[in-house]
Design a protein around this motif. Structure first.
Motif, short mmCIF file in Angstrom:
data_model
loop_
_atom_site.label_atom_id
_atom_site.label_comp_id
_atom_site.label_asym_id
_atom_site.label_seq_id
_atom_site.Cartn_x
_atom_site.Cartn_y
_atom_site.Cartn_z
N ALA A 189 0.83 -1.20 0.00
CA ALA A 189 0.00 0.00 0.00
C ALA A 189 0.87 1.26 0.00
O ALA A 189 0.53 2.26 -0.63
N PHE A 190 2.02 1.18 0.68
CA PHE A 190 2.92 2.34 0.73
C PHE A 190 3.53 2.62 -0.64
O PHE A 190 3.72 3.78 -1.03
N LEU A 191 3.87 1.54 -1.39
CA LEU A 191 4.52 1.72 -2.69
C LEU A 191 3.54 2.00 -3.82
O LEU A 191 3.96 2.43 -4.90
N ALA A 192 2.26 1.75 -3.59
CA ALA A 192 1.27 1.89 -4.65
C ALA A 192 1.29 3.25 -5.35
O ALA A 192 1.23 3.32 -6.59
N PRO A 193 1.38 4.38 -4.62
CA PRO A 193 1.36 5.68 -5.31
C PRO A 193 2.54 5.89 -6.26
O PRO A 193 2.46 6.71 -7.18
N TYR A 194 3.63 5.16 -6.07
CA TYR A 194 4.82 5.35 -6.90
C TYR A 194 4.70 4.61 -8.24
O TYR A 194 5.49 4.85 -9.16
N GLN A 195 3.72 3.69 -8.36
CA GLN A 195 3.44 2.96 -9.60
C GLN A 195 4.73 2.37 -10.21
O GLN A 195 5.05 2.59 -11.38
N LEU A 196 5.45 1.63 -9.40
CA LEU A 196 6.69 1.01 -9.88
C LEU A 196 6.38 -0.13 -10.84
O LEU A 196 5.40 -0.86 -10.68
N ALA A 197 7.23 -0.31 -11.83
CA ALA A 197 7.11 -1.46 -12.72
C ALA A 197 7.49 -2.73 -11.95
O ALA A 197 8.16 -2.68 -10.93
N LEU A 198 7.04 -3.88 -12.47
CA LEU A 198 7.31 -5.14 -11.78
C LEU A 198 8.81 -5.38 -11.64
O LEU A 198 9.28 -5.85 -10.59
N ALA A 199 9.57 -5.05 -12.69
CA ALA A 199 11.03 -5.22 -12.63
C ALA A 199 11.64 -4.35 -11.53
O ALA A 199 12.54 -4.79 -10.81
N GLN A 200 11.13 -3.13 -11.37
CA GLN A 200 11.65 -2.24 -10.33
C GLN A 200 11.31 -2.77 -8.94
O GLN A 200 12.11 -2.69 -8.01
N THR A 201 10.12 -3.33 -8.80
CA THR A 201 9.70 -3.87 -7.50
C THR A 201 10.59 -5.03 -7.07
O THR A 201 11.04 -5.09 -5.93
N PHE A 202 10.86 -5.95 -7.99
CA PHE A 202 11.70 -7.09 -7.64
C PHE A 202 13.15 -6.67 -7.40
O PHE A 202 13.84 -7.24 -6.54
N THR A 203 13.61 -5.67 -8.13
CA THR A 203 14.95 -5.14 -7.86
C THR A 203 15.02 -4.52 -6.48
O THR A 203 16.01 -4.69 -5.75
N LEU A 204 13.95 -3.85 -6.08
CA LEU A 204 13.87 -3.26 -4.75
C LEU A 204 13.88 -4.34 -3.66
O LEU A 204 14.49 -4.17 -2.60
#
Length: 478
Positions: free
Chosen positions: A440-455
């Motif tokens: 829910a915290f990351l939702a506003p940033y609309q990260l791509a799936l690749a960015q999320t897994f890198t994070l």
């Protein structure tokens, strides 16, 4: 009185009564000695457990602890399977059920924090038995809840018992396992948790259509209550704990005689030698004492990061996959791949830990997880590759995370072992709660799936670095 030779039997010390002469422990001289009248003897309880082959009695303890972890996993995960039925029967929104799903997590954290000190004071078996009765009873009561507010309270109370049971099962099993096989045995026991969570799905799919969602909670409550009868009758108190608390020799002898299948009537005193001892009375004070506080913080940090990753993916991966226009059924199936290889990863990790440095083995697991996460993010275009990489990431992640319990059990002395393990699990649960809310915290940033897994690779690397740092500091302090 003069002895013509020294009595040498590994693990034993002999005291001729009334003469003040002691024959010390040493290497065998090849001679056999008979016990003399009036000769008292002491034996190291750790040596008894380490020198004996794994007996039928230790197998019984392993089976009972495994079953505890199975029912713990069942009752921890069961609410996720009941959500669709609750939405339909109570006519509520999916978002309204968030407090119900998170209530048990808060209870798990609180239960773990309280259970360790209690077990170090009152005994592993006592607190473990009460924990199983506690979560079984409240799960049974939850079956009769008729509104959201009541269910939130009841799930929190159930979580208190669930959080208390797990660390004490780990502690008890680790104290009965020979040190040369401890990691493998404890990790094998831990495999009961994902098995129990999976059983929750199978049982729910069969019971709900025929008897409704309440029947699943009834099953989840009655099973641990029945199991508690066997625990009360067959589960022993930890022999190491009994020695540490200066309990009667006869009580310790009964437990060890079952392990060794030998007559230990000649032993008049049991002792316990550990690498590190401390005069601090409070277990929690010892865990944060000068000798342990750095290692404790590193264990907390590692377990926190691991559960942050695990609960983030289990809570939000279906939604993330749906955002890239994957069908919901396929997204659920791919999410299930992540923990699927956990059992194999856990057993292999335990086997390796018993043969090489456990810190490095677990750190390698977290490092591979980070590498696989980055690769998963780059492989979203190929569904087959994406699935394989996600499965491998889950295997290394779960193997490393579940192995932390064995590592913590070996780090702390008997007088504070339950507290050390329980507080690591409790702090880790806070990481799980943070992971559940991180989506829910990351939702506003609309990260791509690749960015999320890198994070997600970042906390995995932090976990590995914390373990290697702990190992380096301990090696430098020797």
């Amino acid at each position: 009185m003069n002895l013509p030779y020294t009595l040498n039997c590994t693990g034993y010390s002999f005291f001729p009564s009334g003469h003040g002469i002691r024959a010390g422990i040493g290497s065998g001289s090849g001679r056999h000695y008979n016990f003399l009248p009036g000769l008292s003897m002491q034996k190291d309880v750790v040596a008894v457990i380490n020198e004996q082959p794994f007996s039928w009695y230790q197998w019984l303890i392993l089976v009972l602890c495994f079953l505890i972890v199975v029912v713990d996993g069942f009752d921890t995960a069961v609410m996720g399977y009941l959500v669709p039925a609750l939405i339909q029967e109570w006519s509520v929104k999916r978002s309204d059920l968030g407090p119900i799903l998170s209530a048990a997590l808060f209870g798990l954290a609180a239960g773990a924090l309280f259970a360790g000190p209690l077990a170090d004071r009152f005994g592993r078996k006592t607190v473990l038995l009460l924990s199983v009765l506690f979560f079984g009873g409240w799960s049974l009561v939850t079956a009769f809840a008729y509104d959201l507010q009541t269910m939130v309270i009841l799930r929190f109370l159930t979580g208190l018992g669930l959080g208390a049971a797990m660390p004490n099962a780990i502690t008890l099993m680790s104290e009965f396992a020979p040190e040369r096989r401890r990691s493998f045995i404890v990790n094998t026991m831990f495999c009961g948790f994902p098995l129990g969570a999976s059983l929750g799905g199978f049982v729910s799919s069969w019971l709900i259509p025929q008897f409704g969602w309440r029947s699943v909670l009834l099953a989840g409550g009655l099973t641990p209550l029945i199991l508690s009868l066997f625990l009360a009758a067959a589960l022993p108190e930890s022999a190491r704990y009994l020695v540490a608390m200066n309990k009667p020799t006869a009580k310790i002898r009964r437990v060890l005689s079952r392990i060794t299948r030998q007559n230990l009537d000649q032993v008049t005193r049991f002792t316990m030698s550990e690498e590190r001892t401390d005069s601090v009375k409070s277990p929690f004070t010892l865990v944060l004492s000068r000798s342990y506080w750095v290692g404790t913080l590193m264990l907390w940090l590692t377990y926190f990061m691991g559960l942050l990753i695990f609960y983030f993916l289990m809570s939000w991966l279906p939604t993330l996959l749906k955002d890239i226009r994957m069908p919901l059924s396929q997204a659920a199936l791919l999410t299930a791949l992540f923990p699927l290889g956990g059992g194999a990863g856990t057993i292999v990790s335990g086997w390796l830990m018993d043969r090489w440095n456990p810190h490095k083995i677990i750190a390698v697991g977290y490092t591979l997880t980070a590498v696989f996460f980055y690769a998963v993010g780059q492989g979203t275009a190929d569904l087959a590759l994406f699935s394989v990489l996600l499965f491998l990431a889950g295997t290394t992640m779960t193997g490393a995370q579940t192995s932390m319990a064995s590592l913590a059990a070996g780090f702390y002395p008997t007088t504070a072992r339950a507290t050390g393990v329980a507080w690591m699990l409790g702090v880790g649960r806070v990481g799980g709660i943070c992971g559940a809310f991180a989506g829910a915290f990351l939702a506003p940033y609309q990260l791509a799936l690749a960015q999320t897994f890198t994070l997600l690779a970042v906390p995995a690397f932090i976990a590995a670095a914390a373990l290697l740092g702990k190992h380096s500091l301990e090696a430098a302090g020797r």
